[in-house]
Design a protein around this motif. Structure first.
Motif, PDB file in Angstrom:
ATOM      1  N   GLN A 159     -23.660  66.005   3.882  1.00 25.53           N
ATOM      2  CA  GLN A 159     -24.000  66.832   2.738  1.00 25.53           C
ATOM      3  C   GLN A 159     -25.513  66.780   2.566  1.00 25.53           C
ATOM      4  O   GLN A 159     -26.175  65.904   3.115  1.00 25.53           O
ATOM      5  CB  GLN A 159     -23.301  66.332   1.473  1.00 25.53           C
ATOM      6  CG  GLN A 159     -23.637  64.910   1.089  1.00 25.53           C
ATOM      7  CD  GLN A 159     -22.842  64.448  -0.117  1.00 25.53           C
ATOM      8  OE1 GLN A 159     -22.270  65.231  -0.837  1.00 25.53           O
ATOM      9  NE2 GLN A 159     -22.824  63.140  -0.328  1.00 25.53           N
ATOM     10  N   PRO A 160     -26.105  67.699   1.835  1.00 30.76           N
ATOM     11  CA  PRO A 160     -27.560  67.684   1.660  1.00 30.76           C
ATOM     12  C   PRO A 160     -28.043  66.375   1.043  1.00 30.76           C
ATOM     13  O   PRO A 160     -27.353  65.759   0.229  1.00 30.76           O
ATOM     14  CB  PRO A 160     -27.806  68.881   0.725  1.00 30.76           C
ATOM     15  CG  PRO A 160     -26.644  69.785   0.965  1.00 30.76           C
ATOM     16  CD  PRO A 160     -25.475  68.885   1.220  1.00 30.76           C
ATOM     17  N   GLY A 217     -32.145  68.118  -0.288  1.00 25.69           N
ATOM     18  CA  GLY A 217     -31.504  69.377   0.049  1.00 25.69           C
ATOM     19  C   GLY A 217     -31.347  69.618   1.530  1.00 25.69           C
ATOM     20  O   GLY A 217     -30.628  70.531   1.941  1.00 25.69           O
ATOM     21  N   GLN A 218     -31.984  68.788   2.368  1.00 28.68           N
ATOM     22  CA  GLN A 218     -31.861  68.930   3.818  1.00 28.68           C
ATOM     23  C   GLN A 218     -30.800  67.969   4.331  1.00 28.68           C
ATOM     24  O   GLN A 218     -30.667  66.860   3.823  1.00 28.68           O
ATOM     25  CB  GLN A 218     -33.205  68.650   4.497  1.00 28.68           C
ATOM     26  CG  GLN A 218     -33.215  68.851   6.003  1.00 28.68           C
ATOM     27  CD  GLN A 218     -34.622  68.783   6.561  1.00 28.68           C
ATOM     28  OE1 GLN A 218     -35.495  69.550   6.159  1.00 28.68           O
ATOM     29  NE2 GLN A 218     -34.860  67.841   7.459  1.00 28.68           N
ATOM     30  N   ASP A 219     -30.036  68.381   5.338  1.00 29.05           N
ATOM     31  CA  ASP A 219     -28.933  67.546   5.801  1.00 29.05           C
ATOM     32  C   ASP A 219     -29.133  67.005   7.210  1.00 29.05           C
ATOM     33  O   ASP A 219     -28.176  66.602   7.874  1.00 29.05           O
ATOM     34  CB  ASP A 219     -27.602  68.306   5.735  1.00 29.05           C
ATOM     35  CG  ASP A 219     -27.587  69.536   6.625  1.00 29.05           C
ATOM     36  OD1 ASP A 219     -28.614  69.822   7.282  1.00 29.05           O
ATOM     37  OD2 ASP A 219     -26.544  70.214   6.652  1.00 29.05           O
TER      38      ASP A 219
END
Length: 706
Positions: A644-645, A671-673
């Motif tokens: 998940q992010p 927000g980056q995964d």
């Protein structure tokens, strides 16, 4: 993998091989029966084949009205532990071609039958294995065989060794060897009293034959260490297992470490994680049954080494606070024999790591980080790395698994040291787990557990504010310290003090300071009773308001202020003992430096949670469960994908366990995964990958670089 031909092919070959020159019936010898079997398989060289002469059976296997039969039992995978697919055949001694294939019956099984006494007709013996080898270890007398083990009190370590064997045909010699190796390691290497070790092995001290060795059956010895004295009496039956653990429940306390070692055979209910252990006389002990017994034992720590097939199915039942569970395979896999020694491979390598030497006397370097002892996680890493069954066809693969609660317990727990019930510590840097010296880092002045705020707002370290001259009126500030408890018991809020020192220079190096500042040393010392309870595995934050020294506002130069936080069981603390080495090797102290600056900085508060460490970590050789979805190693990089992010303040830390190399880390933006680390790839090295959020390890994964 050998496979069966079609029955029609068998009948054709059978007609050709046993048809008499005159008449329609031939009496089959053992050799003829074996010929029938070798016609049924493409190759029987790698199988174990047993034979017995039986009368007409009433169990539905044989449909003929009378006569005697050759019963052939075939173990197609002798390098696997039971249970696994196997076959049983019934061939009439008087073969009548008029009846044809109806006379031959085959039955698919998963365990050797117990209603027929078989003789060995053909045995698979891998090249180089001497089945008569028995483990003999030198006793540790004065010269410590392990690298500087820390002996605290071995009388507080207890062990239960279980090897059910199933039945005489399933009870291979290698299981006894496995038990003997771990028994001698505990007694001779670690000095654990024999009275603290209980072994339940096959039929116990019953003089009847209970074990297979080559082409013979014999009675296994009750002398596990070769001193001529029996080391066990109990048969591995369910009633005895229950009795032994119930006795320990009335004997052990929170000061004790209970180790449970299991080897031989296991099974599972297909499509589920429900697993069971085969005991003597083919009794079954289910994972839920063992968990219920274990839960009644009040030991401070429990560790498990489970070497039977499908042993991974026990993890979800046995894991819990202050427990480490290691298994030879997952819940859906068989465990395997060693390819060149009469042992099971994973448990042999695991015991060699714990012992510090293999059975041939070769030194085993399993201590990751040169801590001076081999932890349970070290042993898992070594055994995993040296497991030759982690690749191959699907049916012949085992992936060892590991569970530790809390996450880092297995990195500290060993048979050579006893952990304190209450263990308070302050991090030196973000990757300090409180259990080992920071041999891989030179940064000792940036503790994430020490920070300053101008107002009492409770923001965490990532929103640390500096004391600056542009703040007016700035007569006070708030110093925060986070204290962790790695112990088995909750800290009750008494008996310890928090010492806070505020100095106007770098206590290790003043040469870079302006000359006017080098000789101006002042120290403000605050003593705070640690009077708040800290549960086991949790962390609590302490706030202290302090008066800002006036000369910080009158300084002409920018310079560092050192803040030292130390835990002590006394109201006295000697600041002069705080050297760089002291910081790197102590769990009880943290240092934070900050600059006094002229212009007020732009600081954006970023709230973060303060709470306990994650409760449980589980990772297996072929995957992890938590927030790390996958890790891939390239030629000079490692790609990490999250499920998940990322949250704020998320990073990934990777290092090779064997051999240890420099730690590499990367921040993953909120927000980056995914993230990519540049690494110095080492083939055949086991990498440890930690996912860190707000300075806490929330997930870990191991991956092997091929």
């Amino acid at each position: 993998m050998a496979f069966m031909k079609k029955v029609t092919l068998l009948l054709v070959v059978l007609f050709c091989t046993i048809l008499p020159m005159n008449g329609q019936v031939k009496v089959l010898s053992e050799t003829d029966a074996l010929d029938v079997l070798t016609s049924y398989y493409e190759n029987t060289d790698n199988m174990n084949i047993y034979i017995a002469s039986v009368e007409r059976l009433s169990n539905g296997y044989v449909n003929d009205d009378d006569g005697t039969y050759w019963s052939l039992f075939v173990d197609e995978f002798p390098m696997l532990g039971w249970e696994h697919p196997c076959s049983q055949f019934f061939v009439p001694k008087n073969y009548d071609i008029r009846i044809g294939g109806k006379q031959i019956e085959s039955v698919q099984l998963r365990m050797p039958p117990t209603d027929i006494t078989y003789d060995m007709l053909h045995t698979y013996q891998p090249e180089g294995i001497n089945i008569n080898d028995r483990p003999i270890l030198k006793k540790n007398t004065g010269v410590k065989r392990l690298p500087s083990p820390v002996y605290v009190d071995s009388t507080h370590i207890y062990a239960v060794i279980i090897s059910g064997g199933g039945s005489i045909m399933a009870n291979h010699t290698r299981y006894w060897n496995d038990c003997s190796f771990i028994y001698q390691t505990l007694v001779n290497t670690y000095g654990i009293p024999k009275s603290n070790i209980t072994a339940l092995i096959s039929d116990g001290d019953n003089p009847a034959k209970d074990q297979q060795l080559g082409y013979e059956y014999f009675n296994s010895s009750t002398d596990l260490d070769g001193d001529g004295i029996a080391d066990y009496h109990y048969a591995a039956t369910k009633s005895n297992v229950v009795s032994v653990f119930n006795n320990l429940a009335n004997q052990l306390t929170a000061d004790d470490h209970l180790f449970v070692y299991v080897i031989d055979h296991g099974g599972w209910i297909d499509g589920t994680k429900t697993a069971y252990l085969w005991l003597w006389n083919n009794e079954k002990l289910y994972d839920t049954e063992l968990a219920k017994i274990i839960d009644n034992i009040p030991a401070g720590y429990m560790s498990f080494l489970l070497g039977q097939c499908y042993s991974g199915g026990f993890i979800d039942n046995l894991e819990g606070q202050n427990r480490v569970v290691t298994t030879a395979c997952t819940y859906y896999q068989s465990s395997h024999a060693h390819k060149s020694k009469p042992y099971d491979e994973f448990v042999y390598n695991w015991t060699s790591a714990i012992n510090g030497y293999d059975i041939e006397g070769n030194k085993i370097e399993a201590d990751n980080g040169n801590k001076g002892y081999v932890s349970l996680e070290d042993a898992y890493g070594y055994a995993f790395l040296h497991n030759t069954w982690t690749t191959g066809t699907v049916d012949l693969v085992e992936n060892p698994c590991y569970s530790s609660t809390p996450v880092i317990l297995g990195r500290k727990l060993s048979f050579g040291r006893t952990l304190p019930k209450i263990d308070l510590y302050i991090k030196v840097d973000s990757y300090d787990d409180g259990y080992r010296p920071l041999t891989f880092s030179s940064v000792n002045w940036n503790s994430p557990d020490v920070w300053v705020r101008r107002v009492s707002d409770g923001y965490d370290f990532d929103s640390m504010e500096t004391i600056d001259q542009d703040t007016a009126p700035q007569d006070s500030a708030y110093l925060y310290v986070k204290v962790h408890n790695r112990g088995t018991d909750s800290y009750a809020g008494n008996g310890n003090y928090l010492h806070l020192f505020l100095t106007n220079r770098d206590i290790f190096d003043t040469t870079y300071l302006p000359p006017s500042m080098q000789n101006r040393f002042f120290t403000h010392h605050y003593i705070l009773p640690l009077d708040m309870p800290i549960p086991s595995g949790a962390a609590k934050t302490i706030e202290n308001r302090f008066k800002v020294p006036s000369n910080l506002f009158n300084a002409v130069y920018d310079y560092d202020v050192s803040i030292i936080a130390a835990i002590s069981d006394s109201s006295n603390f000697n600041l002069s003992q705080v050297t760089s080495d002291y910081l790197m090797n102590s769990n009880d102290i943290g240092l934070q430096k900050m600059s006094v600056i002229v212009k007020k900085p732009e600081v954006q508060p970023n709230d973060s949670l303060i709470g306990p460490m994650p409760d449980t970590l589980i990772y297996c050789g072929n995957g992890a469960v938590a927030k790390l979805q996958s890790v891939e190693i390239g030629s000079n990089s490692m790609r990490v994908v999250l499920d998940q992010p990322a949250q704020a303040n998320t990073s990934v830390v990777a290092k090779a366990l064997t051999p240890a190399v420099k730690v590499e880390s990367i921040d993953i933006p909120e927000g980056q995964d995914f993230g990519e680390l540049m690494i110095a790839r080492k083939p055949e090295s086991l990498y440890s990958v930690d996912l860190v959020v707000n300075g806490e390890i929330v997930d870990s994964k191991t991956i092997l670089s091929r």
